[in-house]
Scaffold this active site. Structure first.
Site, short mmCIF file in Angstrom:
data_model
loop_
_atom_site.label_atom_id
_atom_site.label_comp_id
_atom_site.label_asym_id
_atom_site.label_seq_id
_atom_site.Cartn_x
_atom_site.Cartn_y
_atom_site.Cartn_z
N CYS A 142 183.55 104.57 -10.76
CA CYS A 142 183.97 103.90 -11.99
C CYS A 142 184.90 104.81 -12.78
O CYS A 142 184.65 106.01 -12.89
CB CYS A 142 182.73 103.56 -12.81
N HIS A 180 180.44 94.50 -10.51
CA HIS A 180 180.63 95.78 -11.20
C HIS A 180 181.33 95.54 -12.54
O HIS A 180 180.92 96.07 -13.57
CB HIS A 180 181.45 96.72 -10.30
N GLU A 181 182.40 94.74 -12.52
CA GLU A 181 183.16 94.48 -13.76
C GLU A 181 182.34 93.63 -14.73
O GLU A 181 182.34 93.87 -15.93
CB GLU A 181 184.50 93.82 -13.45
N HIS A 230 180.02 95.56 -16.87
CA HIS A 230 180.61 96.26 -18.02
C HIS A 230 180.53 95.40 -19.28
O HIS A 230 180.44 95.92 -20.39
CB HIS A 230 182.07 96.61 -17.74
ZN LIG Z 1 183.38 100.52 -13.84
#
Ligand SMILES: [Zn+2]
Length: 196
Positions: free
Chosen positions: A122, A167-168, A171
């Site tokens: 990341c 993953h995004e 966030h």
């Molecule tokens: Zn990330």
């Protein structure tokens, strides 16, 4: 020659690190049509990822190469992320899988779990190494408004692409990949998982 959408050169100072509390906060819904500031955040995300993959712009690796980025990583806790995945075809040509999503939601998930065999990385996680498998859903259904297509989209995504989206999406909920790693046994895998 890479053409930037906004007028600043992507720079590592743009990226919020995981030592900053706002990265662990949840994000708010974006009002459409985009107000100026939100549109600039979207343009910065697109410019960062494209510039990072551009062999000319990033010849000296001044910025970290990325395939995805989320708005809280670049200065604002709003529900937006951008993904640009180069996929190598059998004939050596490259197809780009590209989505700039506003208010994305994961509305369906497979029970099947998948994980990247080397773990995840990341842009916002650079001060400490976090190794281990990150279990994700193998298949997801995502809806959202695509900034580039200027319309609502509904996507069914599998495998590696689905892992990048999750993953995004994390966030936007203040979660980072290492929150999913098994603390006692980081490389622990279940025999039913698909390891990619
Ligand atoms: Zn990330």
């Amino acid at each position: 020659m890479l053409k930037l959408l906004q007028n600043e050169n992507p720079d590592s100072s743009w990226i919020t690190q995981d030592t900053t509390k706002t990265l662990l906060d949840t994000c708010s819904e974006v009002v459409l049509p985009l107000i100026n500031n939100d549109e600039n955040i979207m343009k910065k995300m697109i410019d960062w990822v494209k510039a990072s993959q551009d062999s000319e712009f990033n010849a000296n690796n001044v910025i970290t190469e990325a395939i995805g980025i989320a708005a809280p990583q670049i200065g604002k806790n709003v529900n937006m992320y951008y993904i640009l995945l180069p996929i190598l075809n059998k004939d050596e040509t490259i197809t780009y899988y590209e989505h700039a999503l506003i208010n994305p939601k994961i509305i369906g998930r497979s029970e099947q779990i998948a994980a990247l065999k080397k773990g995840e990385g990341c842009l916002s996680v650079t001060t400490k190494h976090h190794e281990g498998l990150v279990p994700r859903s193998y298949k997801i259904k995502v809806t959202g408004f695509d900034y580039l297509k200027n319309k609502k989209v509904s996507l069914t995504i599998r495998g590696y692409e689905a892992i990048v989206f999750q993953h995004e999406q994390d966030h936007l909920e203040g979660k980072l990949f290492y929150h999913h790693i098994n603390k006692e046994n980081p490389w622990h895998s279940n025999e039913e998982w698909i390891i990619i």
